[in-house]
Scaffold this motif. Sequence first.
Motif, PDB file in Angstrom:
ATOM      1  N   UNK A 186       0.751  -1.128  -0.049  1.00 41.17           N
ATOM      2  CA  UNK A 186       0.111   0.057   0.019  1.00 41.17           C
ATOM      3  C   UNK A 186       0.900   1.112  -0.007  1.00 41.17           C
ATOM      4  N   UNK A 187       0.589   2.079  -0.808  1.00 40.17           N
ATOM      5  CA  UNK A 187       1.223   3.536  -0.866  1.00 40.17           C
ATOM      6  C   UNK A 187       0.299   4.476  -0.641  1.00 40.17           C
ATOM      7  N   UNK A 188       0.610   5.152   0.503  1.00 40.91           N
ATOM      8  CA  UNK A 188       0.022   6.247   1.122  1.00 40.91           C
ATOM      9  C   UNK A 188       0.266   7.637   0.452  1.00 40.91           C
ATOM     10  N   UNK A 189      -0.247   8.201  -0.521  1.00 37.22           N
ATOM     11  CA  UNK A 189       0.272   9.418  -1.005  1.00 37.22           C
ATOM     12  C   UNK A 189      -0.210  10.634  -0.485  1.00 37.22           C
ATOM     13  N   UNK A 190       0.711  11.291   0.194  1.00 36.04           N
ATOM     14  CA  UNK A 190       0.135  12.363   1.196  1.00 36.04           C
ATOM     15  C   UNK A 190       0.025  13.844   0.373  1.00 36.04           C
ATOM     16  N   UNK A 191      -0.852  14.566   0.631  1.00 31.85           N
ATOM     17  CA  UNK A 191      -0.711  16.117   0.469  1.00 31.85           C
ATOM     18  C   UNK A 191      -0.883  16.886   1.640  1.00 31.85           C
ATOM     19  N   UNK A 192       0.180  17.656   1.637  1.00 34.58           N
ATOM     20  CA  UNK A 192       0.679  18.599   2.842  1.00 34.58           C
ATOM     21  C   UNK A 192       0.382  20.097   2.258  1.00 34.58           C
ATOM     22  N   UNK A 250       0.334  26.579  -0.210  1.00 36.63           N
ATOM     23  CA  UNK A 250      -0.144  25.572  -1.343  1.00 36.63           C
ATOM     24  C   UNK A 250      -0.237  24.057  -0.872  1.00 36.63           C
ATOM     25  N   UNK A 251      -1.107  23.293  -1.351  1.00 36.46           N
ATOM     26  CA  UNK A 251      -1.389  22.149  -1.152  1.00 36.46           C
ATOM     27  C   UNK A 251      -0.532  21.103  -2.132  1.00 36.46           C
ATOM     28  N   UNK A 252       0.538  20.402  -1.576  1.00 30.80           N
ATOM     29  CA  UNK A 252       1.396  19.757  -2.481  1.00 30.80           C
ATOM     30  C   UNK A 252       1.078  18.153  -2.235  1.00 30.80           C
ATOM     31  N   UNK A 253       1.154  17.607  -3.400  1.00 30.69           N
ATOM     32  CA  UNK A 253       0.844  15.922  -3.375  1.00 30.69           C
ATOM     33  C   UNK A 253       2.021  15.328  -3.627  1.00 30.69           C
ATOM     34  N   UNK A 254       2.511  14.424  -3.016  1.00 26.93           N
ATOM     35  CA  UNK A 254       3.755  13.528  -3.106  1.00 26.93           C
ATOM     36  C   UNK A 254       3.636  12.907  -4.660  1.00 26.93           C
ATOM     37  N   UNK A 255       4.721  12.691  -5.215  1.00 27.95           N
ATOM     38  CA  UNK A 255       4.851  12.016  -6.391  1.00 27.95           C
ATOM     39  C   UNK A 255       4.592  10.674  -6.559  1.00 27.95           C
ATOM     40  N   UNK A 256       3.929  10.091  -7.276  1.00 32.96           N
ATOM     41  CA  UNK A 256       3.499   8.611  -7.069  1.00 32.96           C
ATOM     42  C   UNK A 256       4.720   8.020  -7.820  1.00 32.96           C
TER      43      UNK A 256
END
Length: 453
Positions: free
Chosen positions: A122-128, A135-141
């Motif tokens: 499972x990969x949890x892609x965090x947006x911080x 700015x809301x930044x999402x981690x690269x998949x």
Amino acid sequence: QIIGEQAEQIAKQAGQIAELSKENQELKEKLGTNSLNSSKPPSQDLNRARRHSKPTGRKPGGQPGHTGHKRKLYAPEEISKVIDVRADECPKCHALIFEHMSFDIETRQVIDLPDIPPEVTQYNIHTCECRCCGKHVRGDVPKEAERGFGPRLMGFVTLLTGEGHLTKRKICSITAHLGLRISLGALCNICKLAKTLLKPEYEAIKQFVLKQESLNADESGWRVKGKRNWVWIGATPNATFFRIDPSRSQQAYTRIFGNYGGVLNTDRYGAYNRHKGSKQSCLAHIDRHFEKMRERPGIDGVCGKLLEKQLDEMFVLWSQFKEGAFSRAVLQEKARQMVEDLKIILMFTAKEAKNSKSAALAHDLLNRFPTLWTFLFIEGVEPTNNLAERGLRPIVILRKLSGGNQSDWGTLFTERLMTVVCTLKQNAKNVFTYLTEMFAAHCSGCPPPMSVL
């Protein structure tokens, strides 16, 4: 006047009788067409007789003197569990105590499939939120998480198509038994990725085949979106490539084989007349035509019998040469008289045959006569096109089970996958390992696996 009218009527009836006799002969010949006297496969023979072996009087199973075959034991490092089995009680005195050292140990190994729970990562892609600008930044998949399936699973389902010849619905059904939920759409996405990843290896194999001094070529029907297409094959002992094309014409031959200049081994289909280099006409096809001629009445049947006899003697001679009975120079010397005799019979057939098909066959073979004997002089050339015909069999099985392709990308996937799979098997390499490494290299961004050649 009455006599004249009757003579005219008799002449007319004689013409009708001759025409009906000819039609009757053609219908009989068509009805008698089978795999022994034409290019029809044995599966299409009407009233095909089943093979019945004569009873030998021996008991079934291995015969006295037969070398036994035992299952090879797995090495100690490959064994998952070891269980020691000892007697509980002496059957003679009923004692319960035994010596610690065993007198003898018999080894038996039981092989079973383990439970295969899917390995799920499972990969949890965090947006911080950025502390500086908000700015809301999402981690690269990660690349390995883009598809939702790992390289071994993608290699396995691709293998089921290329070597198992299974349809997509069958593959989804089989993977479901392993606890793997794959939809038809997801499976199509895996195949689309495989189509792209297989392209460099496909092109490499095709170029390798077209650079060989000799190759065998053939074609068979295929369907794309319900329309008739053709799958072409270029085969050598070490590599094979396939190409699906809408046409079976000389232009299609040029598109697929380009300006190939080596020895081309094929049947007598007209598209291969575009080839400019040396050619070997398949003698097995010609032998079946001689068998067909032999079944015709009169002089045609006599000529067919003589031609078939000459060609069968040539096959015997070739078999002896392949077994090392004599050198190529001796082969050529022994074959010289057979070649001359066959040419004389063909010339006689072309002139005296009553059936137009017999005469046409004789004329055609005389026009291409040198191409019948290329195998006598060039190393590596066979007198038959069996290499290409055998090579077509896996993709023909896939066509019968799947019905062909329903998309243009599916056509590319099929020809590329079957090319790589067949070449891997020709070189005794593991198909599953190659496909898994191919997907793994894509997921990790590493170079693709080593070439199959």
